[in-house]
Design an enzyme around this catalytic site. Sequence first.
Site, PDB file in Angstrom:
ATOM      1  N   HIS A 128       0.850  -1.198   0.000  1.00 46.77           N
ATOM      2  CA  HIS A 128       0.000   0.000   0.000  1.00 46.77           C
ATOM      3  C   HIS A 128       0.885   1.247   0.000  1.00 46.77           C
ATOM      4  O   HIS A 128       2.029   1.217   0.491  1.00 46.77           O
ATOM      5  CB  HIS A 128      -0.901  -0.001   1.236  1.00 46.77           C
ATOM      6  CG  HIS A 128      -2.074  -0.929   1.134  1.00 46.77           C
ATOM      7  ND1 HIS A 128      -3.123  -0.910   2.019  1.00 46.77           N
ATOM      8  CD2 HIS A 128      -2.371  -1.892   0.233  1.00 46.77           C
ATOM      9  CE1 HIS A 128      -4.014  -1.832   1.676  1.00 46.77           C
ATOM     10  NE2 HIS A 128      -3.573  -2.442   0.594  1.00 46.77           N
TER      11      HIS A 128
ATOM     12  N   GLU B  77       0.824   3.855   1.816  1.00 45.11           N
ATOM     13  CA  GLU B  77       1.271   4.294   3.148  1.00 45.11           C
ATOM     14  C   GLU B  77       2.462   3.472   3.641  1.00 45.11           C
ATOM     15  O   GLU B  77       3.399   4.018   4.239  1.00 45.11           O
ATOM     16  CB  GLU B  77       0.134   4.150   4.177  1.00 45.11           C
ATOM     17  CG  GLU B  77      -1.112   4.948   3.878  1.00 45.11           C
ATOM     18  CD  GLU B  77      -2.159   4.105   3.143  1.00 45.11           C
ATOM     19  OE1 GLU B  77      -1.797   3.423   2.155  1.00 45.11           O
ATOM     20  OE2 GLU B  77      -3.328   4.143   3.547  1.00 45.11           O
TER      21      GLU B  77
ATOM     22  N   CYS C 221      -6.194   1.579   5.781  1.00 44.47           N
ATOM     23  CA  CYS C 221      -6.784   0.322   6.268  1.00 44.47           C
ATOM     24  C   CYS C 221      -6.161  -0.013   7.627  1.00 44.47           C
ATOM     25  O   CYS C 221      -5.265   0.691   8.098  1.00 44.47           O
ATOM     26  CB  CYS C 221      -6.531  -0.799   5.268  1.00 44.47           C
ATOM     27  SG  CYS C 221      -4.827  -1.377   5.228  1.00 44.47           S
TER      28      CYS C 221
ATOM     29  N   CYS D 166      -2.277  -0.340   7.516  1.00 41.73           N
ATOM     30  CA  CYS D 166      -1.552   0.933   7.442  1.00 41.73           C
ATOM     31  C   CYS D 166      -1.729   1.735   8.730  1.00 41.73           C
ATOM     32  O   CYS D 166      -0.789   2.401   9.187  1.00 41.73           O
ATOM     33  CB  CYS D 166      -2.012   1.712   6.223  1.00 41.73           C
ATOM     34  SG  CYS D 166      -1.637   0.831   4.691  1.00 41.73           S
TER      35      CYS D 166
END
Lengths: 147, 147
Positions: A56, A58, A86, A89
């Site tokens: 991801h 992040e 999410c 993260c």
Amino acid sequence: MLTPFDDTYFMKKALQEAETAFNRGEIPVGCIIVSQNTIIAKGHNLTEMLQDVTAHAEMQTITAAANYLGGKYLKDCTMYVTLEPCQMCAGALYWSQISKVVVAAEDTERGYRAQGGKIHPKTKISFGLLAEESSRLLQSFFKSKRR
Amino acid sequence: MLTPFDDTYFMKKALQEAETAFNRGEIPVGCIIVSQNTIIAKGHNLTEMLQDVTAHAEMQTITAAANYLGGKYLKDCTMYVTLEPCQMCAGALYWSQISKVVVAAEDTERGYRAQGGKIHPKTKISFGLLAEESSRLLQSFFKSKRR
């Protein structure tokens, strides 16, 4: 009066990252991390290209920022991210003890608040800055995928 | 009768990873991922060496397993991990849709259940296998740090 380096300026940079993800066929989420008014890390979702659920925006940006700073804590940093993190993260943000997170669009299904996760109590978080721009990009991505 | 490749066998391999972490001055957590009775990925906590909060044993092992399999989902895999995953790692496990997770020691403070996270509804998870061995290693690590 707006300064050239305000939250909107930095969120636009995160949106540019999201657009790059879009153009690569990735769910368009972008992220930057700022320290002392300087962008020290940027990234976008790469889960498809890397075939890695941990890739991801992040996660990559947290790793890159820590690498830049030479330490694993991001205590004086701000993350600008185009979609609500999410739980994975949010968990990484929790460990990083980052000062501030500015989120564009909320994610009422897979966001960390819906999934039950949490960020560090010392971290300030806000939602909604340029949320429409971010949502529009996400919607047009999913529309193109359904075709 | 025990088969040579039962859960205990694989958890012992995860404990060996935790011991490697211990010997490197890292919080001793180890992890392996098994597919069709074969260890396809192994790792241990490296947050200090890499100065990266995302470098938990589970995160590295999920990435390595996906890389080995050539796909991001771990639907037919089992993770053996010596400490209950935090919310970050639970989030990664959620996205991976892994079949099964076998945990040794529970983490009542920083584990994903205490932090409010969750794993995928299709994932089976169990706790307690060789938990004492794992806890003993963690306790002796923190005792040595307090000295």
